[in-house]
Design an enzyme around this catalytic site. Structure first.
Site, PDB file in Angstrom:
ATOM      1  N   GLY A   1      41.713  51.105 -39.201  1.00 18.22           N
ATOM      2  CA  GLY A   1      42.045  52.530 -39.254  1.00 18.22           C
ATOM      3  C   GLY A   1      41.132  53.249 -40.224  1.00 18.22           C
TER       4      GLY A   1
ATOM      5  N   HIS B   1      20.526  72.379  -8.663  1.00 18.81           N
ATOM      6  CA  HIS B   1      20.657  73.402  -9.706  1.00 18.81           C
ATOM      7  C   HIS B   1      20.038  72.958 -11.030  1.00 18.81           C
ATOM      8  CE1 HIS B   1      23.116  75.786  -7.047  1.00 18.81           C
ATOM      9  NE2 HIS B   1      23.841  74.709  -6.789  1.00 18.81           N
TER      10      HIS B   1
END
Ligand code: F6R
Length: 587
Positions: free
Chosen positions: A101, A488
């Site tokens: 953590g 595009h």
């Protein structure tokens, strides 16, 4: 993220036991590893940089200990060095800790603790020091509890003390599971670490602590009261969690798809119908997940649209909180996660719950945080997935979502029939000749620096997923595009011989994507067509069966194999891609 595993019990070679168990968690982090064990009130630590799977157990043999802890690291604070590897020991040598953590206030705590001989750059060492400080005024157990009040951030840590035989562990935000054997206890961030010893588990929830002495006592840290925990029996087997004769978990898990689709759709029909009703009646349905699971969600949006004419929105979980304005108590958030522990997904769920919305989760790990914190949860039943690259979980998630979309349309039987046929198709596909053919295709393009993948409709997210698979295990720069978007901009990237993969289904957009494939071909692209039919624009045709609306599921199979062989041909280990970890429990 990091893997943690600890043992306390009657076995006398605990150091070796945790070393062997930790190897099974290596997919959680593989920068460095370490083991600490206690013998005659003396704690010893061995740690080193590198992969535990490549390490010798020599220093851990015949240590004669019954209490030990181990850690495999995925670096967050501090570089990959032996000093930063866990376990960490307090400066007085009394407290030894492993942690998964991030302690967000570790700098403040460090300054409050004053001048100390910190030997690492980690946030973890600060927890050891904090506990040791409190131990000067109170007993070990109270000191650990007191320290948790001062920690901000996410953690699952396990700690032991030189003068106390307890093993204490606490959780907030990172997974922590207690395995309960006969007179022995296992604490780990994931079940495979101890599956060979027990299938009985207790999941710790956030702000809970467990003290292991001759038995396990659980506490709620917020109310500081002892609590009861329900023991769950896990239905995974040790065999399922092994790679058997396969070279890598990734290949084993791709091959597992011979039966995982069937397992995914083997659900309680009444429950599926109930969930379908809930979806139908919700106003504002959202799908969310991360990485591969996120791409599955995107395909789900398409499934709901074409099969059940239900509008569903999608946002990757890391982006989901931004859309909180649209959540109401009538909304439903459907989250998808293999591990059931992904921090971004948990965050998305919290945002939804704060607005009174309900959460449905599709997870692979029974009893995981996401499953427990959901209002409704379904298991995809894929069995343990250990390779960092998600394969069988993805096809199982797609299958279950498709089934739910059919249920929303009131056509559960039709959906089931389609998926049973799809499962049979996958079973046929995964034969040695097919694997050999994909290997040959990989041979043709494994030198490439770039690869592009196009898809349309539900195969557009599969093009994105194909790019993730290729990037993460082969390190080839791969990108997925909506086929119609090429013109595009991205078509400017195509030069002579650029590998381009077209994922095509037998659907209403087939001709459009064929046209886009021809456009690529005319710019010199080397075309790999994944479809049920051959087309003249293809340089290679990877044949897939026509699975109708389930085409994303079958199209993923050759893509996963291609990514696998691209990785192995380039001399890489697909199970351990650089910089990645299997379960991402930090935001
Ligand atoms: C890629 C991969 C990741 C995961 C993502 C979410 O192959 O595995 O992108 O899909 O980290 O993980 P879970 O599904 O455990 O929430």
């Amino acid at each position: 993220m990091c893997g943690i595993f600890a043992y306390k019990g009657h076995q006398t070679e605990a150091a070796k036991l945790v070393f062997d168990g930790l190897k099974k968690l290596e997919y959680r982090g593989y920068d460095s590893w370490g083991v600490a064990w206690k013998k005659d009130q003396n704690i010893q630590v061995h740690k080193q940089v590198g992969k535990i799977s490549e390490a010798s157990d020599e220093p851990l043999l015949d240590q004669g200990s019954s209490i030990a802890m181990s850690h495999s690291r995925w670096a967050t604070h501090g570089g990959v060095t032996q000093e930063n590897a866990h376990p960490h020991v307090s400066s007085d040598g009394k407290v030894t800790i492993i942690h998964n953590g991030i302690i967000e206030n570790y700098q403040e705590l460090k300054s409050e603790l004053g001048p100390h001989n910190f030997t690492s750059d980690t946030d973890t060492e600060v927890i050891a020091e904090l506990i040791s400080k409190h131990c000067k005024e109170m007993d070990f157990e109270s000191a650990v509890k007191k320290s948790t009040e001062e920690l901000e951030g996410r953690y699952a840590f396990i700690v032991m003390h030189q003068d106390d035989d307890k093993l204490i562990a606490a959780r907030r935000g990172s997974p922590l599971i207690l395995g309960v054997g006969d007179g022995e206890f296992f604490l780990a961030s994931d079940i495979p670490a101890f599956l060979q010893y027990t299938q009985q588990v207790n999941y710790l929830d956030d702000d809970q602590l467990v003290v292991i002495d001759t038995e396990a006592r659980f506490y709620d840290l917020l109310s500081d009261s002892e609590i009861e925990k329900r023991t769950i029996t896990i239905d995974w087997t040790e065999e399922e969690a092994q790679k058997g004769d396969y070279d890598h978990f990734m290949l084993k898990e791709i091959m597992d798809q011979k039966d995982t689709v069937m397992r995914a759709i083997n659900q309680n029909e009444e429950e599926i119908v109930k969930i379908a009703e809930y979806i139908k009646n919700s106003s504002g349905v959202f799908l969310s997940g991360c990485g591969t699971a996120g791409k599955v969600c995107m395909a789900g949006k398409y499934f709901f649209s074409v099969i059940s004419e239900k509008h569903v929105s999608f946002a990757p979980s890391s982006e989901f909180p931004i859309y909180h304005h649209f959540l109401t108590p009538e909304s439903l958030l459907i989250v998808i996660s293999q591990s059931g522990e992904t921090a971004d997904v948990l965050e998305a769920m919290n945002v939804a719950k704060e607005k009174g919305a309900k959460v449905l989760s599709l997870v692979n790990v029974q009893g995981s945080s996401i499953a427990r914190q959901s209002d409704f949860s379904l298991l995809i039943n894929a069995g343990p997935e250990k390779a960092v690259a998600s394969t069988k979980a993805a096809t199982s998630q797609l299958s279950l979502l498709l089934l739910i979309a059919y249920a929303v349309a009131g056509k559960l039987d039709e959906g089931k029939k389609l998926l049973i046929e799809t499962a049979a198709m996958i079973n046929d596909m995964l034969n040695p000749r097919y694997l050999e053919f994909i290997k040959e295709v990989a041979d043709e393009i494994d030198h490439a620096e770039n690869a592009y993948i196009i898809g349309k409709a539900a195969n557009y997210p599969m093009a994105l997923e194909a790019a993730i698979k290729i990037q993460e295990v082969s390190y080839i720069h791969a990108e997925g595009f909506a086929a119609g978007e090429l013109k595009h901009g991205p078509i400017a990237l195509i030069t002579e011989g650029t590998p381009c993969i077209s994922l095509i289904a037998e659907d209403e957009v087939k001709q459009d994507i064929i046209n886009n494939t021809i456009e690529l071909k005319s710019r010199g692209a080397h075309i790999i067509g994944v479809s049920a039919f051959r087309h003249e624009s293809y340089d290679h045709w990877i044949r897939v069966p026509d699975a109708g609306v389930a085409s994303p599921i079958v199209n993923l199979i050759p893509i996963q194999l291609l990514a696998y062989y691209l990785s192995t041909h380039r001399g890489l280990n697909p199970d351990m891609p650089r910089n990645l970890a299997k379960s991402v429990t930090v935001k």
